[in-house]
Design a protein around this motif. Structure first.
Motif, PDB file in Angstrom:
ATOM      1  N   ARG A 281       0.823  -1.216   0.000  1.00  0.00           N
ATOM      2  CA  ARG A 281       0.000   0.000   0.000  1.00  0.00           C
ATOM      3  C   ARG A 281       0.856   1.264   0.000  1.00  0.00           C
ATOM      4  O   ARG A 281       0.459   2.282  -0.563  1.00  0.00           O
ATOM      5  N   LEU A 282       2.024   1.212   0.631  1.00  0.00           N
ATOM      6  CA  LEU A 282       2.822   2.425   0.800  1.00  0.00           C
ATOM      7  C   LEU A 282       3.906   2.588  -0.254  1.00  0.00           C
ATOM      8  O   LEU A 282       4.307   3.729  -0.537  1.00  0.00           O
ATOM      9  N   VAL A 283       4.392   1.494  -0.836  1.00  0.00           N
ATOM     10  CA  VAL A 283       5.574   1.610  -1.699  1.00  0.00           C
ATOM     11  C   VAL A 283       5.404   0.944  -3.053  1.00  0.00           C
ATOM     12  O   VAL A 283       5.492   1.590  -4.083  1.00  0.00           O
ATOM     13  N   LYS A 284       5.176  -0.375  -3.088  1.00  0.00           N
ATOM     14  CA  LYS A 284       5.222  -1.077  -4.377  1.00  0.00           C
ATOM     15  C   LYS A 284       4.396  -2.353  -4.312  1.00  0.00           C
ATOM     16  O   LYS A 284       4.213  -2.938  -3.237  1.00  0.00           O
ATOM     17  N   SER A 285       3.949  -2.790  -5.471  1.00  0.00           N
ATOM     18  CA  SER A 285       3.084  -3.969  -5.540  1.00  0.00           C
ATOM     19  C   SER A 285       3.840  -5.280  -5.421  1.00  0.00           C
ATOM     20  O   SER A 285       3.265  -6.295  -5.027  1.00  0.00           O
ATOM     21  N   ASN A 286       5.114  -5.271  -5.778  1.00  0.00           N
ATOM     22  CA  ASN A 286       5.879  -6.517  -5.824  1.00  0.00           C
ATOM     23  C   ASN A 286       7.181  -6.402  -5.029  1.00  0.00           C
ATOM     24  O   ASN A 286       8.273  -6.405  -5.601  1.00  0.00           O
ATOM     25  N   PRO A 287       7.086  -6.303  -3.715  1.00  0.00           N
ATOM     26  CA  PRO A 287       8.317  -6.253  -2.919  1.00  0.00           C
ATOM     27  C   PRO A 287       9.078  -7.567  -3.013  1.00  0.00           C
ATOM     28  O   PRO A 287       8.472  -8.643  -3.123  1.00  0.00           O
ATOM     29  N   THR A 288      10.381  -7.488  -2.963  1.00  0.00           N
ATOM     30  CA  THR A 288      11.176  -8.715  -2.995  1.00  0.00           C
ATOM     31  C   THR A 288      11.041  -9.445  -1.659  1.00  0.00           C
ATOM     32  O   THR A 288      10.720  -8.836  -0.630  1.00  0.00           O
ATOM     33  N   PRO A 289      11.307 -10.747  -1.656  1.00  0.00           N
ATOM     34  CA  PRO A 289      11.276 -11.486  -0.381  1.00  0.00           C
ATOM     35  C   PRO A 289      12.213 -10.885   0.662  1.00  0.00           C
ATOM     36  O   PRO A 289      11.873 -10.857   1.856  1.00  0.00           O
ATOM     37  N   ASP A 290      13.377 -10.402   0.241  1.00  0.00           N
ATOM     38  CA  ASP A 290      14.314  -9.814   1.202  1.00  0.00           C
ATOM     39  C   ASP A 290      13.724  -8.567   1.857  1.00  0.00           C
ATOM     40  O   ASP A 290      13.919  -8.330   3.059  1.00  0.00           O
ATOM     41  N   TYR A 291      13.034  -7.755   1.059  1.00  0.00           N
ATOM     42  CA  TYR A 291      12.391  -6.545   1.587  1.00  0.00           C
ATOM     43  C   TYR A 291      11.351  -6.924   2.634  1.00  0.00           C
ATOM     44  O   TYR A 291      11.315  -6.370   3.743  1.00  0.00           O
ATOM     45  N   ILE A 292      10.500  -7.891   2.297  1.00  0.00           N
ATOM     46  CA  ILE A 292       9.478  -8.341   3.248  1.00  0.00           C
ATOM     47  C   ILE A 292      10.124  -8.858   4.521  1.00  0.00           C
ATOM     48  O   ILE A 292       9.678  -8.551   5.640  1.00  0.00           O
ATOM     49  N   ALA A 293      11.181  -9.636   4.375  1.00  0.00           N
ATOM     50  CA  ALA A 293      11.840 -10.223   5.549  1.00  0.00           C
ATOM     51  C   ALA A 293      12.434  -9.147   6.443  1.00  0.00           C
ATOM     52  O   ALA A 293      12.364  -9.246   7.681  1.00  0.00           O
ATOM     53  N   ARG A 294      13.029  -8.114   5.844  1.00  0.00           N
ATOM     54  CA  ARG A 294      13.622  -7.044   6.656  1.00  0.00           C
ATOM     55  C   ARG A 294      12.544  -6.323   7.469  1.00  0.00           C
ATOM     56  O   ARG A 294      12.737  -6.029   8.660  1.00  0.00           O
ATOM     57  N   VAL A 295      11.424  -6.042   6.831  1.00  0.00           N
ATOM     58  CA  VAL A 295      10.347  -5.345   7.535  1.00  0.00           C
ATOM     59  C   VAL A 295       9.695  -6.267   8.562  1.00  0.00           C
ATOM     60  O   VAL A 295       9.405  -5.849   9.698  1.00  0.00           O
ATOM     61  N   ALA A 296       9.479  -7.527   8.192  1.00  0.00           N
ATOM     62  CA  ALA A 296       8.871  -8.477   9.118  1.00  0.00           C
ATOM     63  C   ALA A 296       9.734  -8.688  10.358  1.00  0.00           C
ATOM     64  O   ALA A 296       9.212  -8.900  11.471  1.00  0.00           O
ATOM     65  N   SER A 297      11.037  -8.620  10.188  1.00  0.00           N
ATOM     66  CA  SER A 297      11.941  -8.739  11.343  1.00  0.00           C
ATOM     67  C   SER A 297      11.717  -7.597  12.317  1.00  0.00           C
ATOM     68  O   SER A 297      11.767  -7.793  13.546  1.00  0.00           O
ATOM     69  N   VAL A 298      11.451  -6.410  11.791  1.00  0.00           N
ATOM     70  CA  VAL A 298      11.168  -5.263  12.655  1.00  0.00           C
ATOM     71  C   VAL A 298       9.803  -5.435  13.326  1.00  0.00           C
ATOM     72  O   VAL A 298       9.618  -5.045  14.484  1.00  0.00           O
ATOM     73  N   PHE A 299       8.834  -6.010  12.599  1.00  0.00           N
ATOM     74  CA  PHE A 299       7.539  -6.304  13.224  1.00  0.00           C
ATOM     75  C   PHE A 299       7.741  -7.241  14.416  1.00  0.00           C
ATOM     76  O   PHE A 299       7.134  -7.045  15.476  1.00  0.00           O
TER      77      PHE A 299
END
Length: 527
Positions: A281-299
């Protein structure tokens, strides 16, 4: 900038809705509740008042980031006025306040607030949810139990930290829950009822709540107060939850819900599931798995041992290299389609929408023509599915473009025509605005329509100067202001050639350049 945005004082959509409604209706009743001015059949708090409040706050609020995150959350934790909620502006506004207030808070607190909110209770039928009664063939409603798992927290299948599917020995996805789990969670969410009633013409605040009464729904309940637990109507006994967890015999209804929400909050899926949604919703429709993992780690851990810190998650999303590095701009997987309501709001904010009377903004036909307004999705699945991929190059590349589910030939042409009508006709918002004190008591449809001071204008003073000096500079200005500097040289040159003709006045050049910018793929696709 992010830190400063997070510290800005909050607004209240409920207060704005009440202010609008009070201005429209307070003169219609005398002290005995008798109508003193005829012609107002719109005294109930219809969604008109919620919409008016949303646009007022959107135009005047400075906390742009909190507003943007709240909007993103409203497309995850969905309730919609495309239901009987269209008769309860206060319930809608109160629910949006919940999302807005928790935008930088903790997701555990947010899902608890959502669980107890009457707007959600009505929308997914968890209010007055009855316990099992086999003799009368009554079983708990499963709507909320299903959607809190499928859509609000963990999704359908087990996920790795990077959002990829965990597969079984047959290379098949592993379901996070089954029908029996839905039934167990449905038993948890029994016994919730309204905290009270209300009506515009009478004080019902002291009225005793009657469980199971036909009027325990919107707009009769006070949907600004969290639902309360009526333990006599809560199904007792142990409930089996996910991953071998369970409630305990003798737990109250409130304790059952607390345990069940913890069970979902500490599930391994919630971090990648929520993080991916917010990135999309905030950045891009197809984030890479690494991007998701970095953010999920912060979650999972904000750095201080706190799980579910949305403020830290939002900051991680916006400061990630994949969001900030210009190297990603031309990557085939990068970008997203700007949602129609965001395009419209950006236009109003970019050029300081205002009127001379200082009245509150209203808006009606434009979002309807765009096919989108906050909290009007056709179902709990939002305006579009996160997995949607239009046929052709996008789906052939195994990419998704969720917002394209809203796009069809009719809406595409309508957007182009509407942009032309707005810009060339100088009609940016409806001119029906909040009553000034001397106009209190007039029906909203009779107010402000003919007053030139109520007409809403955009400020093109700087752009008009550029248009008279250098059309290329004007186009670059719009490129930076609206398209983030990503407009192609071909598009810019095309617009320059259209407007750089002697018979166009500077103000006409601005309108034409703005129109072609707004309908260009370079603008509609955000990079």
């Amino acid at each position: 900038w992010i830190d400063a945005q997070m510290q800005l004082p909050e607004m209240s959509y409920l207060d704005s809705s009440i202010m609008v409604w009070d201005h429209f209706v307070q003169a219609y009743f005398d002290e005995w509740g008798q109508v003193v001015i005829e012609g107002n059949e719109d005294i109930f708090p219809a969604s008109f008042y919620w919409r008016m409040a949303w646009w007022h706050n959107a135009i005047h609020g400075e906390d742009l980031l909190r507003q943007k995150v709240a909007l993103a959350l409203s497309e995850l934790l969905v309730v919609s006025e495309d239901s009987r909620l269209n008769r309860d502006a206060f319930g809608l506004a109160s629910y949006y306040d919940l999302l807005y207030t928790h935008a930088f808070g903790n997701y555990r607190d947010l899902i608890e607030g959502v669980t107890y909110h009457p707007a959600m209770g009505y929308y997914l039928s968890s209010i007055i949810n009855q316990p099992t009664n086999e003799e009368e063939n009554i079983h708990p409603d499963e709507n909320y139990a299903r959607e809190i798992m499928q859509l609000f927290t963990i999704g359908l299948y087990e996920l790795n930290l990077d959002g990829s599917l965990i597969l079984d020995e047959n290379d098949m996805p592993i379901e996070t829950y089954d029908n029996s789990d839905i039934g167990e969670f449905a038993r948890v969410f029994t016994g919730l009822g309204p905290a009270g009633y209300w009506a515009p013409w009478e004080d019902y605040s002291e009225e005793e709540v009657v469980w199971g009464a036909w009027y325990n729904t919107v707009p009769y309940i006070d949907a600004t107060l969290p639902m309360v637990m009526y333990d006599d109507y809560h199904e007792g006994g142990e409930k089996h939850l996910l991953n071998g967890a369970a409630t305990y015999v003798g737990a109250t209804g409130t304790e059952d819900i607390y345990i069940a929400l913890d069970n979902l909050f500490y599930h391994q899926n919630i971090a990648p599931f929520v993080s991916k949604h917010l990135i999309m919703r905030l950045v891009k429709s197809n984030p890479t798995p690494d991007y998701i993992a970095r953010v999920a780690s912060v979650f999972n851990d904000n750095g201080d041992g706190v799980r579910g810190d949305l403020g830290a998650v939002v900051k991680a999303i916006l400061l990630d290299d994949e969001a900030r590095s210009c190297e990603w701009i031309d990557h085939h997987s990068s970008g997203k389609m700007r949602e129609p309501m965001i395009r419209y709001l950006q236009l109003l904010k970019a050029f300081d929408a205002h009127n001379n009377s200082g009245k509150m903004f209203s808006v009606g036909w434009i979002p309807n023509d765009l096919g989108q307004h906050p909290m009007t999705s056709p179902s709990v699945f939002n305006f579009f599915l996160p997995s949607y991929a239009p046929s052709g190059p996008v789906s052939d590349s195994s990419l998704v473009a969720p917002e394209f589910q809203m796009l069809n030939s009719t809406l595409a042409i309508k957007y182009i025509n509407m942009s032309f009508d707005m810009i060339l006709g100088e009609y940016y918002m409806e001119s029906v605005t909040l009553a000034s004190p001397e106009e209190v008591g007039y029906p909203w449809w009779d107010m402000g329509i003919d007053n030139p001071d109520d007409h809403i204008d955009l400020d093109f003073e700087y752009e008009n100067v550029l248009a008279g000096l250098d059309p290329a500079a004007l186009v670059e200005r719009l490129n930076q202001l609206l398209a983030g500097g990503t407009m192609s040289s071909v598009t810019k040159q095309s617009i320059i050639e259209i407007i750089d003709v002697g018979y166009l006045e500077p103000s006409e050049r601005v309108k034409m350049a703005l129109y072609f910018t707004l309908i260009s793929p370079d603008y509609v696709i955000q990079k």
